[in-house]
Write an enzyme that holds these catalytic residues in place. Structure first.
Site, PDB file in Angstrom:
ATOM      1  N   LYS A   1      -2.280  15.082 -10.810  1.00 45.21           N
ATOM      2  CA  LYS A   1      -1.680  15.310 -12.016  1.00 45.21           C
ATOM      3  C   LYS A   1      -0.653  16.026 -12.645  1.00 45.21           C
ATOM      4  O   LYS A   1       0.341  16.288 -13.161  1.00 45.21           O
ATOM      5  CB  LYS A   1      -2.152  13.954 -12.923  1.00 45.21           C
TER       6      LYS A   1
ATOM      7  N   TYR B   1      -8.070  15.052  -9.097  1.00 45.87           N
ATOM      8  CA  TYR B   1      -7.455  14.064  -9.502  1.00 45.87           C
ATOM      9  C   TYR B   1      -6.526  14.935 -10.218  1.00 45.87           C
ATOM     10  O   TYR B   1      -5.173  14.483 -10.457  1.00 45.87           O
ATOM     11  CB  TYR B   1      -8.188  13.138 -10.722  1.00 45.87           C
TER      12      TYR B   1
ATOM     13  N   SER C   1      -1.124  11.643 -16.759  1.00 43.00           N
ATOM     14  CA  SER C   1      -2.128  12.004 -17.623  1.00 43.00           C
ATOM     15  C   SER C   1      -2.117  12.904 -17.692  1.00 43.00           C
ATOM     16  O   SER C   1      -1.237  13.349 -18.006  1.00 43.00           O
ATOM     17  CB  SER C   1      -3.142  11.221 -16.562  1.00 43.00           C
TER      18      SER C   1
ATOM     19  N   ASP D   1       1.297  -0.655  -0.089  1.00 43.90           N
ATOM     20  CA  ASP D   1       0.275  -0.083   0.020  1.00 43.90           C
ATOM     21  C   ASP D   1       0.727   1.056  -0.388  1.00 43.90           C
ATOM     22  O   ASP D   1       1.856   1.569   1.166  1.00 43.90           O
ATOM     23  CB  ASP D   1      -1.107   0.002   1.164  1.00 43.90           C
TER      24      ASP D   1
END
Length: 280
Positions: free
Chosen positions: A152, A148, A135, A55
């Protein structure tokens, strides 16, 4: 034998990359969070692929895996680290519970730095490489994807800084920037969005409810057109094996189109394009 640690190897890009590097003859330490995912990865692969439980937000597990890998590779060191583990938290910034925002940053950004710190001594021994799976969302942002995209964009900055800082040791750092990929991350993202929405302020539904539903429909349409994760794994393999790897890999026609649009259009013109395409 070359060696690589790949995080987030349970599904999608991480799994495809682990299988690809095993096929290429590398020793692969494939980091997963559940024993059933480890068992699944062992099917149909060589003994070079070794699942490890990790993890990336657990400091103790990071240390334990670093010690395990160090014992396996010895003085040869680790030839590559692929930071791939991540989640997608989608929510209006006005109403997202701050703890959910923190979790997005913790998993997608802070944890990547923590893992990289732990493995850099092994990377340095081998004059290895570090790859971050970012991304196209690290170059351009869409409404309701603020958490998000923040993670990124942060990965892009971390990779740029690290590339320059590690230059004296000739350690290459590359960023992978996929567009829409046929992986479970967006299905999990929708479930996370439902959970986050349940914790959000009561005003969220009144303020954003209808628009959020249109956004979710647009995300689903995009995900349904996603390219196979194996295409991203191909770019990761190039970043790990090429004599002169690129610093950035934009993967997918949609990603290339979005990168071009963001570069050529003004902010307001890009906003208008997003509204038209996503119907929000």
């Amino acid at each position: 034998m070359k060696s690589v640690l790949i995080t987030g190897a349970s599904t999608g890009i991480g799994r495809a990359s682990a299988l690809r590097m095993d096929e290429e003859g590398w020793r692969v330490f494939a980091a997963v969070r559940r024993e059933e995912d480890a068992a699944s990865l062992r099917d149909g692969v060589s003994e070079r692929l070794v699942p490890v439980m990790l993890d990336v937000t657990d400091a103790g597990q990071i240390v334990a895996v670093a010690e395990l890998v160090s014992g396996e590779v010895g003085e040869a060191g680790l030839d590559a680290l692929v930071n791939n583990a991540g989640i997608a938290v989608l929510s209006p910034l006005e109403t997202i519970p701050v703890d959910d925002f923190r979790r997005q940053i913790e998993v997608n950004l802070t944890a990547q730095v923590a893992v990289t710190q732990a493995f850099l001594p092994l990377i340095r021994r081998a004059t290895g490489r570090v790859v971050f799976v970012s991304s196209i969302g690290g170059r351009m942002a869409l409404p309701f994807g603020g958490p998000y995209h923040a993670s990124k964009y942060g990965i892009e900055a971390v990779a740029d800084c690290l590339r320059q800082e590690l230059r004296p040791w000739k350690i290459d750092v590359a960023v992978i920037e996929p567009g829409s990929i046929d992986t479970p991350i967006w299905e999990r993202g929708e479930r996370i969005a439902d959970e986050v929405s349940g914790r959000a302020h009561d005003s969220q539904e009144e303020l954003y409810g209808e628009t959020i539903e249109r956004f979710r429909a647009a995300v689903k349409r995009t995900a349904d057109r996603g390219i196979p994760p194996e295409k991203v794994a191909r770019s990761i393999a190039h970043a790990l094996t090429a004599g002169r790897p690129r610093t950035r890999y934009v993967v997918g026609a949609d990603a290339r189109g979005q990168a071009l649009a963001r570069r050529l259009l003004s902010d307001r013109a890009f906003d208008a394009l997003v509204r038209r395409v996503m119907r929000v």
